[in-house]
Design a protein around this motif. Structure first.
Motif, PDB file in Angstrom:
ATOM      1  N   THR A  13      40.640  74.067  23.361  1.00  0.00           N
ATOM      2  CA  THR A  13      40.952  73.865  21.939  1.00  0.00           C
ATOM      3  C   THR A  13      39.895  72.964  21.303  1.00  0.00           C
ATOM      4  OG1 THR A  13      43.314  74.125  22.332  1.00  0.00           O
ATOM      5  CG2 THR A  13      42.680  72.983  20.315  1.00  0.00           C
ATOM      6  N   ASN A  14      39.590  71.863  21.972  1.00  0.00           N
ATOM      7  CA  ASN A  14      38.587  70.925  21.452  1.00  0.00           C
ATOM      8  C   ASN A  14      37.212  71.570  21.354  1.00  0.00           C
ATOM      9  OD1 ASN A  14      40.573  68.985  21.328  1.00  0.00           O
ATOM     10  ND2 ASN A  14      39.969  67.965  23.225  1.00  0.00           N
ATOM     11  N   LEU A  15      36.838  72.349  22.356  1.00  0.00           N
ATOM     12  CA  LEU A  15      35.541  73.039  22.345  1.00  0.00           C
ATOM     13  C   LEU A  15      35.427  73.993  21.158  1.00  0.00           C
ATOM     14  CD1 LEU A  15      34.507  74.187  25.940  1.00  0.00           C
ATOM     15  CD2 LEU A  15      33.166  72.842  24.311  1.00  0.00           C
ATOM     16  N   ILE A  16      36.467  74.763  20.921  1.00  0.00           N
ATOM     17  CA  ILE A  16      36.465  75.710  19.809  1.00  0.00           C
ATOM     18  C   ILE A  16      36.247  74.962  18.497  1.00  0.00           C
ATOM     19  CG2 ILE A  16      37.892  77.327  18.474  1.00  0.00           C
ATOM     20  CD1 ILE A  16      39.196  78.117  21.200  1.00  0.00           C
ATOM     21  N   GLN A  17      36.932  73.843  18.344  1.00  0.00           N
ATOM     22  CA  GLN A  17      36.775  73.060  17.121  1.00  0.00           C
ATOM     23  C   GLN A  17      35.351  72.549  16.969  1.00  0.00           C
ATOM     24  OE1 GLN A  17      39.858  70.109  16.618  1.00  0.00           O
ATOM     25  NE2 GLN A  17      41.462  71.578  17.106  1.00  0.00           N
ATOM     26  N   VAL A  18      34.769  72.072  18.055  1.00  0.00           N
ATOM     27  CA  VAL A  18      33.380  71.587  18.013  1.00  0.00           C
ATOM     28  C   VAL A  18      32.439  72.735  17.669  1.00  0.00           C
ATOM     29  CG1 VAL A  18      31.493  70.691  19.449  1.00  0.00           C
ATOM     30  CG2 VAL A  18      33.748  69.614  19.534  1.00  0.00           C
ATOM     31  N   TYR A  19      32.655  73.890  18.298  1.00  0.00           N
ATOM     32  CA  TYR A  19      31.804  75.061  18.046  1.00  0.00           C
ATOM     33  C   TYR A  19      31.840  75.488  16.576  1.00  0.00           C
ATOM     34  CZ  TYR A  19      31.408  76.024  23.117  1.00  0.00           C
ATOM     35  OH  TYR A  19      31.154  75.980  24.451  1.00  0.00           O
ATOM     36  N   LEU A  20      32.991  75.296  15.929  1.00  0.00           N
ATOM     37  CA  LEU A  20      33.156  75.793  14.562  1.00  0.00           C
ATOM     38  C   LEU A  20      33.001  74.702  13.493  1.00  0.00           C
ATOM     39  CD1 LEU A  20      36.126  78.262  15.125  1.00  0.00           C
ATOM     40  CD2 LEU A  20      33.672  78.764  15.055  1.00  0.00           C
ATOM     41  N   MET A  21      32.571  73.533  13.908  1.00  0.00           N
ATOM     42  CA  MET A  21      32.323  72.468  12.929  1.00  0.00           C
ATOM     43  C   MET A  21      31.166  72.883  12.024  1.00  0.00           C
ATOM     44  SD  MET A  21      32.722  69.056  15.295  1.00  0.00           S
ATOM     45  CE  MET A  21      31.448  68.236  14.391  1.00  0.00           C
ATOM     46  N   GLY A  22      31.137  72.345  10.843  1.00  0.00           N
ATOM     47  CA  GLY A  22      30.024  72.624   9.955  1.00  0.00           C
ATOM     48  C   GLY A  22      30.406  73.513   8.784  1.00  0.00           C
ATOM     49  N   TRP A  23      31.542  74.175   8.880  1.00  0.00           N
ATOM     50  CA  TRP A  23      32.009  75.009   7.762  1.00  0.00           C
ATOM     51  C   TRP A  23      33.138  74.340   6.989  1.00  0.00           C
ATOM     52  CZ3 TRP A  23      31.295  79.019  11.899  1.00  0.00           C
ATOM     53  CH2 TRP A  23      30.159  79.797  11.666  1.00  0.00           C
ATOM     54  N   GLY A  24      33.546  73.166   7.428  1.00  0.00           N
ATOM     55  CA  GLY A  24      34.628  72.462   6.748  1.00  0.00           C
ATOM     56  C   GLY A  24      35.984  73.115   6.947  1.00  0.00           C
ATOM     57  N   LEU A  25      36.167  73.774   8.072  1.00  0.00           N
ATOM     58  CA  LEU A  25      37.441  74.429   8.362  1.00  0.00           C
ATOM     59  C   LEU A  25      38.503  73.382   8.709  1.00  0.00           C
ATOM     60  CD1 LEU A  25      36.026  77.258  10.657  1.00  0.00           C
ATOM     61  CD2 LEU A  25      36.723  77.481   8.270  1.00  0.00           C
ATOM     62  N   GLU A  26      39.735  73.695   8.403  1.00  0.00           N
ATOM     63  CA  GLU A  26      40.850  72.822   8.756  1.00  0.00           C
ATOM     64  C   GLU A  26      41.532  73.447   9.973  1.00  0.00           C
ATOM     65  OE1 GLU A  26      44.786  70.932   6.535  1.00  0.00           O
ATOM     66  OE2 GLU A  26      43.593  72.446   5.507  1.00  0.00           O
ATOM     67  N   PHE A  27      41.661  72.661  11.047  1.00  0.00           N
ATOM     68  CA  PHE A  27      42.200  73.189  12.300  1.00  0.00           C
ATOM     69  C   PHE A  27      43.640  72.767  12.524  1.00  0.00           C
ATOM     70  CE2 PHE A  27      37.608  72.912  13.058  1.00  0.00           C
ATOM     71  CZ  PHE A  27      37.359  74.234  13.387  1.00  0.00           C
ATOM     72  N   PHE A  28      44.405  73.705  13.050  1.00  0.00           N
ATOM     73  CA  PHE A  28      45.779  73.458  13.472  1.00  0.00           C
ATOM     74  C   PHE A  28      45.877  73.951  14.906  1.00  0.00           C
ATOM     75  CE2 PHE A  28      45.676  73.945   8.956  1.00  0.00           C
ATOM     76  CZ  PHE A  28      46.483  72.917   8.495  1.00  0.00           C
ATOM     77  N   GLU A  29      46.767  73.347  15.690  1.00  0.00           N
ATOM     78  CA  GLU A  29      46.852  73.674  17.112  1.00  0.00           C
ATOM     79  C   GLU A  29      48.274  74.009  17.528  1.00  0.00           C
ATOM     80  OE1 GLU A  29      45.377  70.376  19.405  1.00  0.00           O
ATOM     81  OE2 GLU A  29      43.685  70.071  18.060  1.00  0.00           O
ATOM     82  N   ALA A  30      48.362  74.832  18.567  1.00  0.00           N
ATOM     83  CA  ALA A  30      49.627  75.098  19.245  1.00  0.00           C
ATOM     84  C   ALA A  30      49.283  75.383  20.701  1.00  0.00           C
ATOM     85  CB  ALA A  30      50.337  76.291  18.620  1.00  0.00           C
ATOM     86  N   SER A  31      50.185  75.018  21.606  1.00  0.00           N
ATOM     87  CA  SER A  31      49.850  75.161  23.028  1.00  0.00           C
ATOM     88  C   SER A  31      50.467  76.389  23.697  1.00  0.00           C
ATOM     89  CB  SER A  31      50.240  73.892  23.793  1.00  0.00           C
ATOM     90  OG  SER A  31      51.615  73.647  23.643  1.00  0.00           O
ATOM     91  N   ASN A  32      51.237  77.179  22.940  1.00  0.00           N
ATOM     92  CA  ASN A  32      51.733  78.452  23.481  1.00  0.00           C
ATOM     93  C   ASN A  32      52.111  79.354  22.309  1.00  0.00           C
ATOM     94  OD1 ASN A  32      54.626  78.137  22.765  1.00  0.00           O
ATOM     95  ND2 ASN A  32      54.608  76.506  24.293  1.00  0.00           N
ATOM     96  N   GLY A  33      52.454  80.576  22.612  1.00  0.00           N
ATOM     97  CA  GLY A  33      52.726  81.549  21.563  1.00  0.00           C
ATOM     98  C   GLY A  33      53.940  81.240  20.711  1.00  0.00           C
ATOM     99  N   VAL A  34      54.978  80.666  21.316  1.00  0.00           N
ATOM    100  CA  VAL A  34      56.184  80.328  20.556  1.00  0.00           C
ATOM    101  C   VAL A  34      55.832  79.276  19.500  1.00  0.00           C
ATOM    102  CG1 VAL A  34      58.486  79.285  20.703  1.00  0.00           C
ATOM    103  CG2 VAL A  34      57.762  80.954  22.419  1.00  0.00           C
ATOM    104  N   GLN A  35      55.133  78.214  19.938  1.00  0.00           N
ATOM    105  CA  GLN A  35      54.695  77.182  18.992  1.00  0.00           C
ATOM    106  C   GLN A  35      53.703  77.766  17.985  1.00  0.00           C
ATOM    107  OE1 GLN A  35      52.986  73.866  21.081  1.00  0.00           O
ATOM    108  NE2 GLN A  35      54.861  73.435  22.227  1.00  0.00           N
TER     109      GLN A  35
END
Length: 125
Positions: A13-35
């Motif tokens: 999750t953290n890696l994906i956020q780092v990879y996509l930094m620079g576009w000013g995206l707002e990130f939200f997280e969940a640790s499984n499909g139900v969440q």
């Protein structure tokens, strides 16, 4: 733009956020499909990036639930998977995945796919 990352491994999750930094995206997280489904209904993301293999509800079931939701059905859905077989990809297409990326995800592949889906400007990396 809002991106929901549904992934049971915090490091990824953290890696994906780092990879996509620079576009000013707002990130939200969940640790499984139900969440992830509950979070998607709450934040109405512009993009969902989901692992396939997770506890409680896998990425296939999550994608199918998103496609069945009258508010979320058109949300782009990118599946991350370590499954390399064609049957898994076919199953993903059947439930409505917008794209597949293999794990470990290559930074350039992820950025290009997200840039294309969200129609973002060329990256400044």
């Amino acid at each position: 733009m809002k991106v929901l990352i549904v992934e049971d491994t915090k490091t990824i999750t953290n890696l994906i956020q780092v990879y996509l930094m620079g576009w000013g995206l707002e990130f939200f997280e969940a640790s499984n499909g139900v969440q992830g489904l509950a979070r998607a209904r709450e934040v109405k993301p512009d993009l969902i990036i989901s692992d396939v293999q997770m506890p409680e509800m896998d990425g296939f079931a999550l994608c199918a639930a998103v496609r069945a939701d009258p508010i979320l059905f058109s949300t782009p859905f990118v599946m991350l998977t370590s499954l390399k077989d064609d049957a898994s990809r076919q199953r993903g297409r059947l439930v409505g995945a917008s794209a597949f990326l293999n794990k470990p995800v290559a930074v350039d592949d992820l950025r290009e796919k997200v840039r294309s889906i969200l129609k973002l400007p060329a990256s400044k990396y």
